[in-house]
Design a protein around this motif. Structure first.
Motif, mmCIF file in Angstrom:
data_model
loop_
_atom_site.group_PDB
_atom_site.id
_atom_site.type_symbol
_atom_site.label_atom_id
_atom_site.label_comp_id
_atom_site.label_asym_id
_atom_site.label_seq_id
_atom_site.Cartn_x
_atom_site.Cartn_y
_atom_site.Cartn_z
ATOM 1 N N ALA A 43 3.511 4.486 -7.658
ATOM 2 C CA ALA A 43 3.370 3.045 -7.527
ATOM 3 C C ALA A 43 3.679 2.201 -8.629
ATOM 4 O O ALA A 43 3.398 2.361 -9.832
ATOM 5 C CB ALA A 43 1.926 2.861 -7.115
ATOM 6 N N ARG A 99 -5.516 2.136 -9.479
ATOM 7 C CA ARG A 99 -4.503 2.241 -8.209
ATOM 8 C C ARG A 99 -4.927 2.957 -7.152
ATOM 9 O O ARG A 99 -5.943 3.675 -7.157
ATOM 10 C CB ARG A 99 -3.250 3.001 -8.446
ATOM 11 C CG ARG A 99 -2.710 2.217 -9.916
ATOM 12 C CD ARG A 99 -1.393 2.849 -10.072
ATOM 13 N NE ARG A 99 -0.752 2.239 -11.608
ATOM 14 C CZ ARG A 99 0.526 2.507 -11.788
ATOM 15 N NH1 ARG A 99 1.449 2.835 -10.988
ATOM 16 N NH2 ARG A 99 0.917 1.898 -13.012
ATOM 17 N N VAL A 100 -4.713 2.443 -5.745
ATOM 18 C CA VAL A 100 -5.204 3.357 -4.714
ATOM 19 C C VAL A 100 -5.041 4.459 -4.817
ATOM 20 O O VAL A 100 -5.707 5.420 -4.239
ATOM 21 C CB VAL A 100 -4.375 2.546 -3.257
ATOM 22 C CG1 VAL A 100 -4.965 3.279 -2.198
ATOM 23 C CG2 VAL A 100 -4.676 1.209 -3.183
ATOM 24 N N ASN A 119 -1.181 -10.182 -3.278
ATOM 25 C CA ASN A 119 -1.326 -8.855 -3.581
ATOM 26 C C ASN A 119 -1.753 -7.964 -2.397
ATOM 27 O O ASN A 119 -1.175 -6.673 -2.549
ATOM 28 C CB ASN A 119 -2.464 -8.946 -4.418
ATOM 29 C CG ASN A 119 -2.857 -7.465 -4.964
ATOM 30 O OD1 ASN A 119 -2.077 -6.797 -5.816
ATOM 31 N ND2 ASN A 119 -3.798 -6.978 -4.733
ATOM 32 N N ARG A 165 3.328 -1.209 0.505
ATOM 33 C CA ARG A 165 3.554 -0.052 -0.382
ATOM 34 C C ARG A 165 2.585 1.200 0.133
ATOM 35 O O ARG A 165 3.325 2.295 -0.110
ATOM 36 C CB ARG A 165 2.781 -0.520 -1.891
ATOM 37 C CG ARG A 165 3.047 0.586 -2.835
ATOM 38 C CD ARG A 165 2.390 0.081 -4.328
ATOM 39 N NE ARG A 165 3.246 -1.000 -4.817
ATOM 40 C CZ ARG A 165 2.788 -1.908 -5.601
ATOM 41 N NH1 ARG A 165 1.352 -2.024 -6.039
ATOM 42 N NH2 ARG A 165 3.667 -3.190 -5.907
ATOM 43 N N TYR A 166 1.517 1.292 0.434
ATOM 44 C CA TYR A 166 0.757 2.417 0.827
ATOM 45 C C TYR A 166 0.585 2.343 2.506
ATOM 46 O O TYR A 166 -0.086 3.315 2.926
ATOM 47 C CB TYR A 166 -0.612 2.147 0.374
ATOM 48 C CG TYR A 166 -0.634 1.881 -1.348
ATOM 49 C CD1 TYR A 166 -0.557 3.183 -1.998
ATOM 50 C CD2 TYR A 166 -0.941 0.841 -1.878
ATOM 51 C CE1 TYR A 166 -0.330 3.222 -3.463
ATOM 52 C CE2 TYR A 166 -1.095 0.951 -3.124
ATOM 53 C CZ TYR A 166 -0.673 1.838 -3.946
ATOM 54 O OH TYR A 166 -0.702 1.601 -5.387
ATOM 55 N N THR A 225 1.399 -6.842 -0.298
ATOM 56 C CA THR A 225 2.282 -5.979 -1.257
ATOM 57 C C THR A 225 1.875 -4.486 -1.064
ATOM 58 O O THR A 225 2.279 -3.734 -0.804
ATOM 59 C CB THR A 225 2.365 -6.501 -2.600
ATOM 60 O OG1 THR A 225 3.157 -7.831 -2.731
ATOM 61 C CG2 THR A 225 2.912 -5.519 -3.467
ATOM 62 N N ASN A 226 0.455 -4.507 -1.283
ATOM 63 C CA ASN A 226 -0.155 -3.219 -1.177
ATOM 64 C C ASN A 226 -0.268 -2.622 -0.015
ATOM 65 O O ASN A 226 -0.079 -1.331 0.271
ATOM 66 C CB ASN A 226 -1.732 -3.330 -1.638
ATOM 67 C CG ASN A 226 -1.777 -3.502 -3.215
ATOM 68 O OD1 ASN A 226 -1.042 -3.143 -3.989
ATOM 69 N ND2 ASN A 226 -3.105 -4.030 -3.569
#
Length: 397
Positions: free
Chosen positions: A354, A347-348, A297, A304-305, A300-301
């Motif tokens: 996202a 979410r961030v 996780n 993603r960010y 992945t984050n």
């Protein structure tokens, strides 16, 4: 109820025989009579007890009844005690007037009228008991008011929690619908495309290489659906306290190394890079499947960010803990958002498009906590984010 309140009576006279005679008149089972031969004795008793009334002889050596009454009226504890004066002096001395000035509520002359004395004492005792009963009722009402206020506050808090739960449910259903639709749409489009090729007898669309590509695309979409379902199941397990942890001894550094290697396709798709720093084996007793879920996780984050920036991963020991750090150099997280990203469906960055249910960090924190560890974040807007997982090297109770 009133008769159950024990009434205390004070009689003050410098002659013992007068005290005995008066006590015989006013004493009953539900009353307690205290006798004093002087004002000084009376003051001592007044400080120790709560009296329903006081019967004071006017003419006493030393401090007389009037002076004692004035002292009683000047003291908070005794200022509301009803005072009845008794005097053997003739009415022409006008003692009654002076008695009322000193705070008396009544005045009796000797020889005493037995019926008058009993009647007056009965009246003051009943008033005392009514006052006590009223005070108890007021206290009970106040206690009831406080309980009702506390209950109201709890109800309001419960209502707020229910409203929050309803909002979270609505958000959850909206997110689930959106996220499930994405892989399903991909599968539907693939299916429609293949049906079209079959309808046209286009065998060239089903060569071995193209079939491999189709299967890979299908597998990615199916894995996305499985991950969404697993996230929802994990939330249910957490809420019911059934999140299973099966510890076994393994090397955390090797696990993270394997994950980084397996992430190569995602790293390439994100146009990023990922570097691993591991200070030798870091062995401990943890649930390998669950810890892999946490690290996956975080990786992945980070992609993603991370805004296509390099991702640094580090595994090391510190202060009796095994630690894994995942750092990106992307959009960063505000201080306010850092407080909520570990909550459900958060979410961030709401401004970012996202994928996912916003459950990853919530589940990760619960998994780490179940191992007796912690997960924390350090970040500033525009400077990326550092997530740190800390796990005890020794098994927790």
């Amino acid at each position: 109820m009133l008769s159950t309140v024990q009434a205390k009576l004070l009689i003050v006279d410098d002659l013992p025989e007068n005290l005995l005679a008066l006590e015989a008149l006013i004493k009953r089972e539900d009353r307690q009579v205290f006798k004093a031969l002087s004002a000084d004795e009376a003051l001592s008793l007044l400080l120790e007890h709560e009296f329903a009334m006081a019967i004071l002889d006017v003419q006493m050596p030393g401090m007389n009844g009037f002076e004692l009454a004035e002292l009683m009226r000047g003291t908070e504890k005794t200022k509301n005690i009803p005072i009845v004066f008794v005097s053997a002096a003739g009415r022409e001395l006008n003692y009654a007037f002076k008695g009322y000035e000193s705070g008396a509520v009544d005045f009796l002359h000797k020889p005493l009228d037995i019926h008058a004395v009993k009647s007056k004492v009965n009246v003051f005792v009943d008033l005392y008991r009514q006052s006590k009963a009223m005070k108890l009722q007021v206290e009970e009402l106040e206690r009831s008011r406080r309980e009702q206020e506390l209950l109201l506050n709890r109800l309001q808090a419960t209502q707020a929690e229910l409203e929050q739960a309803v909002r979270m449910r609505d958000d959850f259903m909206s997110i689930v619908a959106h996220e499930v639709r994405t892989p399903l749409n991909g599968l539907i489009l693939e299916t429609q495309l293949r049906k079209m090729h079959l309808a046209r007898d286009n065998a060239a669309a089903f060569t071995l290489d193209k079939m491999h590509a189709m299967v890979d695309r299908d597998e990615r979409q199916i894995r996305s659906l499985i991950r969404l379902i697993e996230d929802m199941l994990d939330v249910s397990r957490i809420r019911t306290g059934k999140l299973s942890i099966r510890p076994a001894r393994f090397d955390l550094a090797q696990l993270v190394s394997n994950l980084v290697e397996n992430f190569a396709p995602q790293v390439a798709a994100a146009e990023s890079s990922m570097q691993l720093s591991a200070e030798g084996p870091v062995v401990g007793n943890w649930d390998e499947f669950r810890i892999e879920q946490v690290i996956t996780n975080l990786l992945t984050n980070a992609l993603r960010y991370g805004a296509k920036s390099p991702v640094d991963v580090r595994v090391y020991r510190d202060h009796g803990e095994a630690r894994v750090e995942v750092r990106d150099r992307g959009i960063g997280i505000s201080e306010e958002n850092q407080k909520r990203i570990f909550q459900q469906f958060e979410r961030v960055s709401a401004s970012q498009v996202a994928a996912g249910l916003g459950l990853g960090l919530f589940i990760s924190e619960q998994i780490v906590a179940a191992h007796g560890g912690t997960i924390e974040v350090e970040s500033r807007i525009g400077e990326g984010a550092l997530f740190r997982v800390c796990l005890p090297l020794e098994p927790t109770a």
